[in-house]
Design a protein around this motif. Sequence first.
Motif, PDB file in Angstrom:
ATOM      1  N   VAL A 210       0.851  -1.186   0.000  1.00  0.00           N
ATOM      2  CA  VAL A 210       0.000   0.000   0.000  1.00  0.00           C
ATOM      3  C   VAL A 210       0.888   1.237   0.000  1.00  0.00           C
ATOM      4  O   VAL A 210       1.789   1.357   0.832  1.00  0.00           O
ATOM      5  N   ILE A 211       0.642   2.140  -0.943  1.00  0.00           N
ATOM      6  CA  ILE A 211       1.459   3.343  -1.048  1.00  0.00           C
ATOM      7  C   ILE A 211       0.576   4.559  -1.306  1.00  0.00           C
ATOM      8  O   ILE A 211      -0.587   4.435  -1.697  1.00  0.00           O
ATOM      9  N   LEU A 212       1.151   5.738  -1.070  1.00  0.00           N
ATOM     10  CA  LEU A 212       0.521   7.003  -1.421  1.00  0.00           C
ATOM     11  C   LEU A 212       1.306   7.634  -2.561  1.00  0.00           C
ATOM     12  O   LEU A 212       2.540   7.632  -2.550  1.00  0.00           O
ATOM     13  N   VAL A 213       0.591   8.174  -3.558  1.00  0.00           N
ATOM     14  CA  VAL A 213       1.259   8.878  -4.643  1.00  0.00           C
ATOM     15  C   VAL A 213       0.673  10.282  -4.755  1.00  0.00           C
ATOM     16  O   VAL A 213      -0.550  10.465  -4.658  1.00  0.00           O
ATOM     17  N   PRO A 214       1.523  11.295  -4.918  1.00  0.00           N
ATOM     18  CA  PRO A 214       1.026  12.665  -5.021  1.00  0.00           C
ATOM     19  C   PRO A 214       0.441  12.959  -6.398  1.00  0.00           C
ATOM     20  O   PRO A 214       0.965  12.508  -7.412  1.00  0.00           O
ATOM     21  N   GLN A 215      -0.640  13.701  -6.410  1.00  0.00           N
ATOM     22  CA  GLN A 215      -1.256  14.176  -7.651  1.00  0.00           C
ATOM     23  C   GLN A 215      -1.123  15.696  -7.670  1.00  0.00           C
ATOM     24  O   GLN A 215      -2.102  16.431  -7.585  1.00  0.00           O
ATOM     25  N   ASP A 216       0.116  16.165  -7.781  1.00  0.00           N
ATOM     26  CA  ASP A 216       0.402  17.588  -7.627  1.00  0.00           C
ATOM     27  C   ASP A 216       0.780  18.280  -8.931  1.00  0.00           C
ATOM     28  O   ASP A 216       1.406  19.331  -8.919  1.00  0.00           O
ATOM     29  N   CYS A 217       0.417  17.665 -10.052  1.00  0.00           N
ATOM     30  CA  CYS A 217       0.786  18.249 -11.338  1.00  0.00           C
ATOM     31  C   CYS A 217      -0.356  19.050 -11.952  1.00  0.00           C
ATOM     32  O   CYS A 217      -0.219  19.576 -13.061  1.00  0.00           O
ATOM     33  N   GLY A 218      -1.473  19.146 -11.252  1.00  0.00           N
ATOM     34  CA  GLY A 218      -2.596  19.906 -11.765  1.00  0.00           C
ATOM     35  C   GLY A 218      -2.747  21.229 -11.045  1.00  0.00           C
ATOM     36  O   GLY A 218      -1.774  21.880 -10.666  1.00  0.00           O
TER      37      GLY A 218
END
Length: 292
Positions: A210-218
Amino acid sequence: MQTSKKVIMSFLLFFLIGCKKSNTSEIININVKDSVKTQNSTKVNDNSKEQSDSFVISCGSGCAMTYNLKNVKDLGNIKEVRFEVETYIDEVLSETNDETYLFYYNQSNQIEKIQHKGEKENILENLLPNAVNSFKNFAGKLVNDTKINTVQDTKSINNNEKLPYNKTINLKTIKYNVLDSGYFKGITKFICDSNNPRYLPLPQKDDIEVILVPQDCGDFPYRFYLLTIKNNNVIGNLYVEGEWHEPDDEENTEVSSFSIDKNYNIKVETKFLDSFKSDIYKISDNGKIIKQ
């Protein structure tokens, strides 16, 4: 030096030369040695231990390449390995280079592929069989020394994270882990930069990572998706933390956060301007995220 390409070209060159000089079918001989070179011993970073192994690829006609281990970074089921590669011609050192490889292991600690860092080709598919065996033998010794994470070894990808989990990510102090974007199948669509695929490890659930990924490109730099991974495949995804609002309407910002209890119940809470909601999710045995 691009080792994977150069080694292949060297092998082909010496193979052609060897064919003219000998009728034997075994032109290339690969030898693996367990050498302990005190002067070359290097402390391995990132939760690994000291290594001093090396191996030699003999390519005939007085040519030999010695791969001396300099450093290992443990990135979960991937190991980033830096070698000092010495090339000898007629037993005389002719060239020395530092080269870095990525060793990819499955959940059974078996090597699946090896890539020269920065390249996509799997050198196990391109080198001659005996050279492949040398790299595989080294990979086997390497995993025994540095302990690739498995369900038996640890209950989490990162031992620093334990259940229950209840944190808020600070974008100013956060430190991401990085992995190859092609390692987990299906992860590409969840990462912003394929050249720098970042993630945060969460406690592992049985055989599910289980991991977290950032969605910071928007438009919103603070958004995180939780991904579940089984057999190196992304199975489930869930938006769990961050902020969102309609364009030009920052007053109505939605703020989401999450926590995981000791039974791996995932609670996602979202605060609106004048309301609040809370949902509970479970991870099934096949890795799917199910709302309760």
